[in-house]
Design a protein around this motif. Structure first.
Motif, PDB file in Angstrom:
ATOM      1  N   LEU A   1      15.146   4.797  -9.106  1.00 41.77           N
ATOM      2  CA  LEU A   1      13.924   5.467  -9.561  1.00 41.77           C
ATOM      3  C   LEU A   1      13.236   4.736 -10.715  1.00 41.77           C
ATOM      4  CD1 LEU A   1      14.911   9.212  -9.097  1.00 41.77           C
ATOM      5  CD2 LEU A   1      13.528   7.744  -7.625  1.00 41.77           C
ATOM      6  N   PRO A   2      13.973   4.165 -11.705  1.00 41.68           N
ATOM      7  CA  PRO A   2      13.267   3.406 -12.751  1.00 41.68           C
ATOM      8  C   PRO A   2      12.511   2.191 -12.203  1.00 41.68           C
ATOM      9  CG  PRO A   2      15.464   3.985 -13.501  1.00 41.68           C
ATOM     10  CD  PRO A   2      15.389   4.344 -12.036  1.00 41.68           C
ATOM     11  N   GLU A   3      13.027   1.559 -11.149  1.00 39.17           N
ATOM     12  CA  GLU A   3      12.326   0.421 -10.543  1.00 39.17           C
ATOM     13  C   GLU A   3      11.033   0.887  -9.876  1.00 39.17           C
ATOM     14  OE1 GLU A   3      15.646  -2.663  -9.023  1.00 39.17           O
ATOM     15  OE2 GLU A   3      15.858  -0.616  -8.225  1.00 39.17           O
ATOM     16  N   ILE A   4      11.106   2.007  -9.180  1.00 45.01           N
ATOM     17  CA  ILE A   4       9.895   2.563  -8.561  1.00 45.01           C
ATOM     18  C   ILE A   4       8.891   2.941  -9.643  1.00 45.01           C
ATOM     19  CG2 ILE A   4       8.975   4.519  -7.247  1.00 45.01           C
ATOM     20  CD1 ILE A   4      11.555   4.485  -5.611  1.00 45.01           C
ATOM     21  N   LYS A   5       9.373   3.574 -10.699  1.00 44.59           N
ATOM     22  CA  LYS A   5       8.498   3.988 -11.800  1.00 44.59           C
ATOM     23  C   LYS A   5       7.787   2.778 -12.409  1.00 44.59           C
ATOM     24  CE  LYS A   5       8.605   6.351 -16.221  1.00 44.59           C
ATOM     25  NZ  LYS A   5       8.997   5.698 -17.441  1.00 44.59           N
TER      26      LYS A   5
ATOM     27  N   ILE B   1       0.811  -1.223   0.000  1.00 43.98           N
ATOM     28  CA  ILE B   1       0.000   0.000   0.000  1.00 43.98           C
ATOM     29  C   ILE B   1       0.842   1.269   0.000  1.00 43.98           C
ATOM     30  CG2 ILE B   1      -2.042  -1.056   1.009  1.00 43.98           C
ATOM     31  CD1 ILE B   1      -1.182   0.080   3.729  1.00 43.98           C
ATOM     32  N   GLU B   2       2.136   1.128   0.239  1.00 43.53           N
ATOM     33  CA  GLU B   2       3.003   2.302   0.214  1.00 43.53           C
ATOM     34  C   GLU B   2       4.414   1.856  -0.144  1.00 43.53           C
ATOM     35  OE1 GLU B   2       2.542   6.074   2.882  1.00 43.53           O
ATOM     36  OE2 GLU B   2       3.834   4.636   3.905  1.00 43.53           O
ATOM     37  N   LEU B   3       5.061   2.664  -0.989  1.00 45.34           N
ATOM     38  CA  LEU B   3       6.390   2.317  -1.482  1.00 45.34           C
ATOM     39  C   LEU B   3       7.263   3.558  -1.479  1.00 45.34           C
ATOM     40  CD1 LEU B   3       8.157   0.130  -2.940  1.00 45.34           C
ATOM     41  CD2 LEU B   3       7.269   1.058  -5.078  1.00 45.34           C
ATOM     42  N   SER B   4       8.507   3.383  -1.060  1.00 44.76           N
ATOM     43  CA  SER B   4       9.501   4.451  -1.161  1.00 44.76           C
ATOM     44  C   SER B   4      10.795   3.831  -1.635  1.00 44.76           C
ATOM     45  CB  SER B   4       9.706   5.159   0.189  1.00 44.76           C
ATOM     46  OG  SER B   4      10.489   4.363   1.056  1.00 44.76           O
ATOM     47  N   GLN B   5      11.791   4.643  -1.819  1.00 39.33           N
ATOM     48  CA  GLN B   5      13.071   4.148  -2.301  1.00 39.33           C
ATOM     49  C   GLN B   5      13.701   3.166  -1.303  1.00 39.33           C
ATOM     50  OE1 GLN B   5      15.740   7.309  -3.300  1.00 39.33           O
ATOM     51  NE2 GLN B   5      17.098   5.986  -4.454  1.00 39.33           N
ATOM     52  N   HIS B   6      13.414   3.334  -0.027  1.00 40.65           N
ATOM     53  CA  HIS B   6      14.043   2.512   0.999  1.00 40.65           C
ATOM     54  C   HIS B   6      13.102   1.597   1.758  1.00 40.65           C
ATOM     55  CE1 HIS B   6      18.071   4.334   0.862  1.00 40.65           C
ATOM     56  NE2 HIS B   6      17.414   5.406   0.456  1.00 40.65           N
ATOM     57  N   GLY B   7      11.808   1.625   1.458  1.00 40.69           N
ATOM     58  CA  GLY B   7      10.911   0.804   2.244  1.00 40.69           C
ATOM     59  C   GLY B   7       9.544   0.603   1.634  1.00 40.69           C
TER      60      GLY B   7
END
Length: 115
Positions: free
Chosen positions: A88-92, A33-39
Protein backbone atom coordinates in the motif's frame (compact mmCIF):
# COMPACT_ATOMS: atom_id res chain seq x y z
CA UNK A 1 -28.33 -0.53 -18.47
CA UNK A 2 -25.39 -0.37 -16.08
CA UNK A 3 -23.18 -3.39 -15.52
CA UNK A 4 -21.57 -3.89 -12.13
CA UNK A 5 -18.13 -5.48 -12.23
CA UNK A 6 -16.80 -6.93 -9.01
CA UNK A 7 -13.02 -6.76 -8.81
CA UNK A 8 -10.71 -8.64 -6.45
CA UNK A 9 -8.64 -5.51 -5.73
CA UNK A 10 -9.36 -1.78 -5.63
CA UNK A 11 -8.22 0.02 -8.77
CA UNK A 12 -6.96 3.57 -8.97
CA UNK A 13 -7.13 5.86 -12.01
CA UNK A 14 -3.81 7.46 -12.93
CA UNK A 15 -2.14 9.32 -15.79
CA UNK A 16 1.56 8.59 -15.44
CA UNK A 17 4.01 8.20 -18.33
CA UNK A 18 5.82 4.85 -18.16
CA UNK A 19 8.21 2.71 -20.18
CA UNK A 20 7.29 -0.86 -21.02
CA UNK A 21 10.29 -3.12 -21.62
CA UNK A 22 10.15 -6.58 -23.21
CA UNK A 23 13.01 -8.98 -23.80
CA UNK A 24 14.64 -8.58 -27.22
CA UNK A 25 12.21 -5.90 -28.32
CA UNK A 26 12.28 -2.13 -28.43
CA UNK A 27 11.03 -0.34 -25.29
CA UNK A 28 7.63 1.28 -25.61
CA UNK A 29 6.36 4.48 -24.04
CA UNK A 30 2.88 4.34 -22.60
CA UNK A 31 0.51 5.89 -20.11
CA UNK A 32 -0.30 4.10 -16.85
CA UNK A 33 -4.06 4.68 -16.64
CA UNK A 34 -5.05 2.21 -13.95
CA UNK A 35 -3.20 0.68 -11.01
CA UNK A 36 -4.06 -1.94 -8.42
CA UNK A 37 -2.10 -3.96 -5.92
CA UNK A 38 -1.70 -6.79 -8.44
CA UNK A 39 -1.85 -5.16 -11.84
CA UNK A 40 -1.82 -2.20 -14.18
CA UNK A 41 -3.47 -1.02 -17.36
CA UNK A 42 -1.30 0.85 -19.85
CA UNK A 43 -2.56 2.77 -22.88
CA UNK A 44 -0.93 4.66 -25.78
CA UNK A 45 1.41 1.77 -26.57
CA UNK A 46 1.42 2.46 -30.28
CA UNK A 47 1.80 -0.16 -32.97
CA UNK A 48 3.85 -2.76 -31.09
CA UNK A 49 2.48 -6.27 -30.89
CA UNK A 50 1.80 -7.48 -27.35
CA UNK A 51 0.83 -11.05 -26.62
CA UNK A 52 -0.71 -12.55 -23.50
CA UNK A 53 2.08 -14.24 -21.57
CA UNK A 54 4.86 -11.80 -22.62
CA UNK A 55 7.16 -10.96 -19.70
CA UNK A 56 7.48 -7.16 -19.31
CA UNK A 57 8.88 -4.58 -16.94
CA UNK A 58 7.07 -1.30 -16.28
CA UNK A 59 9.42 1.56 -15.40
CA UNK A 60 7.69 4.40 -13.54
CA UNK A 61 8.70 8.10 -13.61
CA UNK A 62 10.62 7.48 -10.35
CA UNK A 63 12.62 4.70 -12.10
CA UNK A 64 10.90 2.01 -10.05
CA UNK A 65 10.75 -1.23 -12.01
CA UNK A 66 7.62 -3.38 -11.79
CA UNK A 67 8.07 -6.78 -13.48
CA UNK A 68 4.94 -8.50 -14.72
CA UNK A 69 3.19 -10.46 -17.46
CA UNK A 70 0.87 -9.25 -20.20
CA UNK A 71 -2.61 -10.68 -19.49
CA UNK A 72 -4.39 -9.13 -22.47
CA UNK A 73 -3.68 -6.54 -25.15
CA UNK A 74 -5.60 -4.80 -27.94
CA UNK A 75 -5.76 -1.43 -29.69
CA UNK A 76 -2.61 -0.06 -27.98
CA UNK A 77 -3.81 -0.96 -24.47
CA UNK A 78 -2.43 -3.76 -22.31
CA UNK A 79 -3.29 -5.28 -18.97
CA UNK A 80 -0.29 -6.35 -16.90
CA UNK A 81 -0.34 -8.70 -13.92
CA UNK A 82 2.50 -7.76 -11.58
CA UNK A 83 4.86 -10.54 -10.52
CA UNK A 84 5.03 -9.14 -7.00
CA UNK A 85 2.04 -7.32 -5.47
CA UNK A 86 2.56 -3.68 -4.57
CA UNK A 87 2.45 -2.76 -0.91
CA UNK A 88 0.00 0.00 0.00
CA UNK A 89 2.80 2.57 0.65
CA UNK A 90 4.11 1.92 -2.89
CA UNK A 91 0.66 2.50 -4.36
CA UNK A 92 0.27 5.62 -2.22
CA UNK A 93 3.60 7.00 -3.49
CA UNK A 94 2.59 6.46 -7.12
CA UNK A 95 -0.82 8.05 -6.54
CA UNK A 96 0.78 11.07 -4.86
CA UNK A 97 3.20 11.39 -7.79
CA UNK A 98 0.21 11.22 -10.14
CA UNK A 99 -1.58 13.98 -8.18
CA UNK A 100 1.52 16.22 -8.23
CA UNK A 101 2.01 15.60 -11.95
CA UNK A 102 -1.62 16.45 -12.73
CA UNK A 103 -1.51 19.63 -10.62
CA UNK A 104 1.60 20.88 -12.45
CA UNK A 105 3.97 20.49 -9.52
CA UNK A 106 7.49 19.16 -10.23
CA UNK A 107 7.60 15.38 -9.96
CA UNK A 108 10.92 15.21 -8.12
CA UNK A 109 10.68 13.34 -4.85
CA UNK A 110 13.16 15.71 -3.16
CA UNK A 111 10.35 18.25 -2.76
CA UNK A 112 8.53 15.73 -0.65
CA UNK A 113 11.32 15.62 1.89
CA UNK A 114 11.88 19.37 2.13
CA UNK A 115 15.36 19.44 0.55
Amino acid sequence: MSVLTIRAHKRYATRLPVQLRRAQRKDATGLLIELSQHGARISNLGGGKYEAGDAVTITTPTDEELPGTIRWAHDGIAGVRLDKPLHLPEIKDLLELNARTQSGEPAEDNLRYGT
